[in-house]
Design a protein around this motif. Structure first.
Motif, PDB file in Angstrom:
ATOM      1  N   THR A   1      97.723  71.708  51.459  1.00 23.59           N
ATOM      2  CA  THR A   1      96.290  71.465  51.312  1.00 23.59           C
ATOM      3  C   THR A   1      95.618  72.672  50.682  1.00 23.59           C
ATOM      4  O   THR A   1      95.819  73.815  51.122  1.00 23.59           O
ATOM      5  CB  THR A   1      95.648  71.148  52.666  1.00 23.59           C
ATOM      6  OG1 THR A   1      96.278  69.994  53.230  1.00 23.59           O
ATOM      7  CG2 THR A   1      94.155  70.878  52.512  1.00 23.59           C
TER       8      THR A   1
ATOM      9  N   ILE B   1      85.631  70.313  49.330  1.00 23.06           N
ATOM     10  CA  ILE B   1      86.685  69.300  49.339  1.00 23.06           C
ATOM     11  C   ILE B   1      88.027  69.972  49.541  1.00 23.06           C
ATOM     12  O   ILE B   1      88.184  71.186  49.339  1.00 23.06           O
ATOM     13  CB  ILE B   1      86.700  68.479  48.030  1.00 23.06           C
ATOM     14  CG1 ILE B   1      87.039  69.386  46.842  1.00 23.06           C
ATOM     15  CG2 ILE B   1      85.374  67.766  47.815  1.00 23.06           C
ATOM     16  CD1 ILE B   1      87.224  68.621  45.538  1.00 23.06           C
TER      17      ILE B   1
ATOM     18  N   LYS C   1      89.675  64.982  49.450  1.00 24.64           N
ATOM     19  CA  LYS C   1      88.939  64.619  50.664  1.00 24.64           C
ATOM     20  C   LYS C   1      87.683  65.473  50.770  1.00 24.64           C
ATOM     21  O   LYS C   1      87.752  66.707  50.728  1.00 24.64           O
ATOM     22  CB  LYS C   1      89.802  64.811  51.907  1.00 24.64           C
ATOM     23  CG  LYS C   1      89.081  64.488  53.223  1.00 24.64           C
ATOM     24  CD  LYS C   1      89.955  64.793  54.414  1.00 24.64           C
ATOM     25  CE  LYS C   1      91.093  63.800  54.497  1.00 24.64           C
ATOM     26  NZ  LYS C   1      91.858  63.986  55.776  1.00 24.64           N
ATOM     27  N   ARG C   2      86.549  64.813  50.876  1.00 25.21           N
ATOM     28  CA  ARG C   2      85.299  65.529  51.071  1.00 25.21           C
ATOM     29  C   ARG C   2      85.181  65.882  52.548  1.00 25.21           C
ATOM     30  O   ARG C   2      85.229  65.010  53.423  1.00 25.21           O
ATOM     31  CB  ARG C   2      84.114  64.686  50.617  1.00 25.21           C
ATOM     32  CG  ARG C   2      82.783  65.421  50.654  1.00 25.21           C
ATOM     33  CD  ARG C   2      81.733  64.741  49.820  1.00 25.21           C
ATOM     34  NE  ARG C   2      81.544  63.338  50.197  1.00 25.21           N
ATOM     35  CZ  ARG C   2      80.784  62.495  49.503  1.00 25.21           C
ATOM     36  NH1 ARG C   2      80.182  62.905  48.393  1.00 25.21           N
ATOM     37  NH2 ARG C   2      80.653  61.246  49.897  1.00 25.21           N
TER      38      ARG C   2
ATOM     39  N   GLU D   1      84.612  63.140  55.232  1.00 26.98           N
ATOM     40  CA  GLU D   1      86.033  62.788  55.248  1.00 26.98           C
ATOM     41  C   GLU D   1      86.321  61.519  54.441  1.00 26.98           C
ATOM     42  O   GLU D   1      87.238  60.750  54.758  1.00 26.98           O
ATOM     43  CB  GLU D   1      86.538  62.611  56.680  1.00 26.98           C
ATOM     44  CG  GLU D   1      86.529  63.902  57.482  1.00 26.98           C
ATOM     45  CD  GLU D   1      87.214  63.749  58.822  1.00 26.98           C
ATOM     46  OE1 GLU D   1      87.594  62.609  59.155  1.00 26.98           O
ATOM     47  OE2 GLU D   1      87.370  64.766  59.525  1.00 26.98           O
ATOM     48  N   THR D   2      85.559  61.299  53.390  1.00 29.93           N
ATOM     49  CA  THR D   2      85.913  60.243  52.447  1.00 29.93           C
ATOM     50  C   THR D   2      86.996  60.745  51.510  1.00 29.93           C
ATOM     51  O   THR D   2      87.074  61.945  51.214  1.00 29.93           O
ATOM     52  CB  THR D   2      84.689  59.798  51.650  1.00 29.93           C
ATOM     53  OG1 THR D   2      84.124  60.939  50.993  1.00 29.93           O
ATOM     54  CG2 THR D   2      83.645  59.158  52.553  1.00 29.93           C
ATOM     55  N   GLU D   3      87.838  59.842  51.030  1.00 29.49           N
ATOM     56  CA  GLU D   3      88.998  60.218  50.238  1.00 29.49           C
ATOM     57  C   GLU D   3      88.962  59.541  48.879  1.00 29.49           C
ATOM     58  O   GLU D   3      88.602  58.366  48.762  1.00 29.49           O
ATOM     59  CB  GLU D   3      90.304  59.844  50.948  1.00 29.49           C
ATOM     60  CG  GLU D   3      90.600  60.682  52.177  1.00 29.49           C
ATOM     61  CD  GLU D   3      91.958  60.377  52.755  1.00 29.49           C
ATOM     62  OE1 GLU D   3      92.600  59.419  52.265  1.00 29.49           O
ATOM     63  OE2 GLU D   3      92.376  61.066  53.696  1.00 29.49           O
TER      64      GLU D   3
ATOM     65  N   ALA E   1      92.512  54.840  51.054  1.00 25.18           N
ATOM     66  CA  ALA E   1      91.575  55.656  50.282  1.00 25.18           C
ATOM     67  C   ALA E   1      90.305  54.873  50.002  1.00 25.18           C
ATOM     68  O   ALA E   1      90.312  53.641  49.876  1.00 25.18           O
ATOM     69  CB  ALA E   1      92.219  56.105  48.973  1.00 25.18           C
TER      70      ALA E   1
END
Length: 687
Positions: free
Chosen positions: A155, A170, A189-190, A194-196, A223
Motif C-alpha cells: 500500500t 488516497i 481507495k479514498r 473508503e470508496t474504491e 469496487a
C-alpha cells in the motif's frame, strides 16, 4: 446505493486522433484520474500509429502525446506493465518536462520496460529513424530517483496537493494482473469515505505456463468504479468469434475461443507441421512481454520430445540475452510451479537448453549453417513486421511456400502513423479526395474490415501460402504530381537496390496504412469469413530502409577505422597467444620452483607421497633429537673451558638462514618457442 460523493473524475486520452483508427487496433490510452485531490496518470503508451518526433521543429515531439496533460499538472504516474502500449511514450512525454512526477510500478516492470525501450530504440535506429529519445534518457527515467518499485499488495499513501496541511488523501495498492511478468492493476481507495476505484487497463483471467491468473475477481468485485479497456477481439477478427448482425445471433460463430491448453496445442501443432515439411517458421514477438510464455511452451516441447537434433529453435532480438537474464531472476513474480521447480533443484525453468539465443540475423544464419540447414522455428523481435529481425526474416523467407508466419498477438496489428500523416497533408478525409487513381473511401472501407485490439492470447494465425513482398522505397516525390512524372526518378534511384529485393517500390500514396502484420491478418480473416483458403500469393508492402553506399571521405574514414580495428584485434590475439605459450613453457620447465626448493631438500622429499612423508618425518625427528643431545653434551663438557662455543654455533646458524635465495633467470619477454626436454626420474624404494 451510490456513494454520497462522486468517487472519481476520470478522463481517457486517446493518443491517436486519426480518422480511420477507430476500427483498427486501439491506440495506446492514458487515463487521468482525479481522486481525493490527487491527479493520477495511469500509463503513457506508444505504438507505430503515433508520430515520431522529426527533430527539426521545436514542437514536433509533442504531437504524438499532445492530448495528455502537462507533467507539471500530474501528481503521480502509475505504470501497469512493461509493454509499449503502457510505457512506450514515457521518454517522449517527460523529455521536455521541467518537473517530473514520481513514477510507480513493479520491479519487473522497471527491468523489462527498459528492455522494451532498448529494443524499440535499436529497431528504429538501425532503419535510420530517430526514436525521439536517447538511451541515457531511458536509464535516467528508470533510475531509483525517478521510478519507485512496488510489490503486490503493498500500500502506497498519497497526499493531496490541493490541501494546505498535506493530509493523507488516497492509498494505492497494486495487484497481479497476469498477461505479462510484473503486470498489475491498481486499487485506489479514498481514505475519507473508503470508496474504491479499480484501474485495470489490461488483465488476463486465465492461468498460463509462466504466470498465474489475475486476481481482479478477488479485489475488484466490490469496487465502486472499475476503469478498464474492452477485452477480446473486435473488428473483422472479432466477427469470427461472434455473430455480427442480429439475424445471425442464433448461428454459431465461425471460430470458438479455445482454452489456454488447447491454444498451446494448436500453436505447437501448427509449428511442427511446417517443420516436418522442411519449412521454416517465423513468429513475430515483442521484446520482453508475451515472448516469455512462448519461449517456455516451445522449450518444454523441444526438451520433452528431444527435437534439438532435428529442428532448430531460435530467439532473435537485440536485447534477447539481457531479457532472459532478467527473467531468470524474477521467478517470485511468476507462476508457483516454476518457483517450486527451482527450489527442488530440478533445474531452472528458463534454462532454455534447446533455445539458441541470437542478437542478430547474422548469428541465426551461422546457427542454421552449422546444423546443415535443419528447419528452424524463430521467435524474432518486431511484432509488427515493419522493423527489426522479424522484418528481415520475412523478406528472406517470403518466397518459399513451405515456410509459415504465425501471428500470436493481434494488438500489434496497428496503423502506420507516418503514412496517415503524409496523407492528411494532401487529403480531406471527410470529402474523399481522389489520389493516385483511388479515393480515401477505399482505405476507409478496408479499415472497416480490420483487426482491433484486445487481449487475444489464444488467437493464433498462420499465413502458410506464398507471400510476395513489395518493399517500400519511400521515394521523395511530390504525391500531387502525376504517376508518369513520379515514375522516372523513382526507377532511376531504386533499380540498383531492387535487384536484391522482392517486388517493386511503391509511391507514398499507394502504401497501405496498416502495418505488415495487420495486412497479413486481414487476408487471413477475410479467407476465414468466406470459408475459403488463402490465395497462393498474398501481396503486402514492407518498409525497407535504403542504405546508400559510402563514397568519398566517408568511405575512406570508414575503411581507416575498420583497418585500425582489425590491427588492434590481431595484436590482441597475438598477445594472448604469447601469454598462453609462456604459461605452457613455465609448466613444462617447472620454472618458479627454485624458491620453494631452496628451503631444504627435506621439504621437497616430504611432498612426494604420503607414506614417504611419514617415514621421512619420523627419521627427521629422530635425527633432530640425536643432534640436540650431542650438542647439549658437548656444551656441558666444554662449558667451563670455552664459554663462546654456544655463541659460535648460533651465529653460524643465523648466517645460514639469512643467505640469499636462488633467483630464476628466466625472462618471459625473450621466450620464443624453445623448451628443454623434461627428463623423467624414478625413485627407488625397497619394500
Amino acid at each position: 446505493p451510490p456513494p454520497p460523493h462522486p468517487p472519481s473524475t476520470q478522463k481517457v486520452f486517446n493518443n491517436n486522433d486519426s480518422g480511420i483508427s477507430s476500427s483498427l487496433a486501439t491506440a495506446p490510452q492514458s487515463t487521468l484520474v482525479e481522486y481525493g485531490g490527487v491527479r493520477v496518470l495511469i500509463n503513457v503508451g506508444w505504438d507505430e500509429s503515433l508520430l515520431l518526433p522529426s527533430g527539426e521543429e521545436e514542437g514536433e515531439s509533442k504531437n504524438a502525446l499532445q492530448n495528455l496533460p502537462s507533467p507539471s499538472e500530474v501528481d503521480v504516474i502509475l505504470i501497469t506493465d512493461s509493454t509499449l502500449s503502457s510505457l512506450g511514450g514515457l521518454p517522449l512525454y517527460l523529455s521536455s518536462a521541467a518537473s517530473i512526477p514520481r513514477i510507480y510500478g513493479t520491479f519487473p516492470t522497471v527491468k523489462m520496460g527498459q528492455m522494451t525501450l532498448y529494443d524499440h530504440h535499436a529497431s528504429l535506429s538501425l532503419d535510420g529513424k530517430d526514436p525521439g529519445y536517447a538511451l541515457s534518457s531511458v536509464d535516467e527515467l528508470f533510475s531509483p530517483s525517478r521510478f519507485t518499485t512496488l510489490r503486490y499488495s503493498q500500500t502506497l499513501t498519497l497526499f493531496s496537493s490541493s490541501s494546505p496541511d498535506k493530509t493523507e488523501a488516497i492509498s494505492v495498492t497494486p495487484h497481479r494482473a497476469g498477461r505479462v511478468v510484473g503486470a498489475s492493476y491498481f486499487v485506489l481507495k479514498r481514505l475519507a469515505d473508503e470508496t474504491e476505484v479499480v484501474v485495470a487497463p489490461y488483465y488476463h483471467h486465465a492461468k498460463e505456463r509462466h504466470l498465474d491468473s489475475s486476481s481482479l475477481h478477488k479485489y475488484g468485485a466490490a469496487a465502486d468504479v472499475l476503469i478498464t479497456c474492452p477485452g477480446g477481439p473486435r473488428g473483422l477478427l472479432g466477427s469470427l468469434y461472434s455473430s455480427s448482425s442480429s439475424s445471425q445471433r442464433n448461428k454459431k460463430p465461425i471460430l470458438n475461443s479455445p482454452l489456454v491448453s488447447r491454444a498451446h496445442g494448436e500453436f505447437i501443432q501448427m509449428i511442427m507441421g511446417t517443420l516436418r515439411r522442411n519449412g521454416n517458421v517465423l513468429i513475430p514477438v515483442d521484446a520482453s512481454g508475451r515472448v516469455l510464455e512462448l519461449l517456455l511452451v516451445l522449450s518444454q516441447h523441444w526438451d520433452r520430445n528431444r527435437l534439438a537434433a532435428a529442428y532448430n529453435l531460435c530467439w532473435v532480438g537485440p536485447m534477447a540475452w539481457n531479457t532472459i537474464e532478467f527473467a531468470r531472476s524474477q521467478l517470485e513474480w511468476m507462476a508457483t510451479p516454476l518457483g517450486a521447480q527451482f527450489d527442488t533443484q530440478r533445474g531452472h525453468p528458463y534454462a532454455l537448453k534447446s533455445v539458441h539465443i541470437c542478437s542478430s540475423v547474422a548469428e541465426l544464419d551461422a546457427i542454421m549453417d552449422a546444423s546443415n540447414g535443419n528447419p528452424t522455428a524463430v521467435l524474432a523481435s518486431g511484432s509488427t513486421l515493419d522493423c527489426g529481425p522479424a522484418r528481415d526474416l520475412l523478406l528472406k523467407w517470403a518466397e518459399n511456400p513451405d515456410n509459415a508466419i504465425v501471428l500470436t498477438d493481434s494488438t500489434r496489428c496497428v496503423l502506420r502513423g507516418e503514412i496517415l500523416e503524409s496523407r492528411r497533408d494532401v487529403l480531406n478525409v471527410s470529402e474523399g479526395v481522389v489520389v493516385g487513381g483511388g479515393t480515401i473511401a477505399a482505405a476507409a472501407s478496408s479499415a472497416a474490415a480490420s483487426v482491433s485490439t484486445g487481449i487475444v492470447s489464444s488467437a493464433l494465425v498462420a499465413a502458410k501460402s506464398k507471400v510476395t513482398i513489395i518493399p517500400d522505397a519511400t521515394p521523395e516525390v511530390d504525391p500531387t504530381t502525376t504517376s508518369a512524372t513520379a515514375t522516372a526518378p523513382t526507377t532511376a534511384t531504386t533499380t540498383e537496390d531492387e535487384t536484391n529485393l522482392i517486388g517493386t517500390s511503391l509511391l507514398p500514396q499507394h502504401i497501405s496504412p496498416y502495418s505488415t502484420a495487420a495486412q497479413l491478418l486481414l487476408k487471413w480473416c477475410q479467407a476465414k469469413l468466406t470459408n475459403t483458403e488463402m490465395a497462393d500469393v498474398v501481396e503486402v508492402d514492407v518498409p525497407v530502409p535504403h542504405r546508400s553506399p559510402l563514397a568519398g571521405e566517408e568511405l575512406r574514414a570508414f575503411l581507416a577505422q575498420e583497418e585500425a580495428a582489425r590491427r588492434e584485434k590481431k595484436a590482441e590475439e597475438e598477445r594472448k597467444a604469447m601469454l598462453r605459450e609462456v604459461e605452457l613453457a613455465r609448466g613444462r620447465l617447472r620454472l618458479g620452483e627454485d624458491e620453494s626448493s631452496s628451503a631444504g631438500a627435506g621439504a621437497a622429499t616430504t611432498g612426494t607421497a604420503s607414506d614417504t612423508k611419514d617415514k621421512t618425518s619420523t627419521a627427521t625427528t629422530a635425527a633432530a633429537a640425536a643432534t640436540s643431545t650431542t650438542s647439549g653434551s658437548k656444551r656441558e663438557r666444554s662449558g667451563s673451558n670455552s664459554g663462546g662455543g654456544g655463541t659460535t654455533v648460533a651465529s653460524a646458524t643465523l648466517t645460514t638462514k639469512s643467505s640469499s635465495k636462488k633467483k630464476s633467470r628466466f625472462d618471459p619477454n625473450l621466450f620464443l618457442k624453445f623448451s628443454k626436454p623434461l627428463h623423467m626420474t624414478f625413485e627407488v624404494r625397497e619394500e
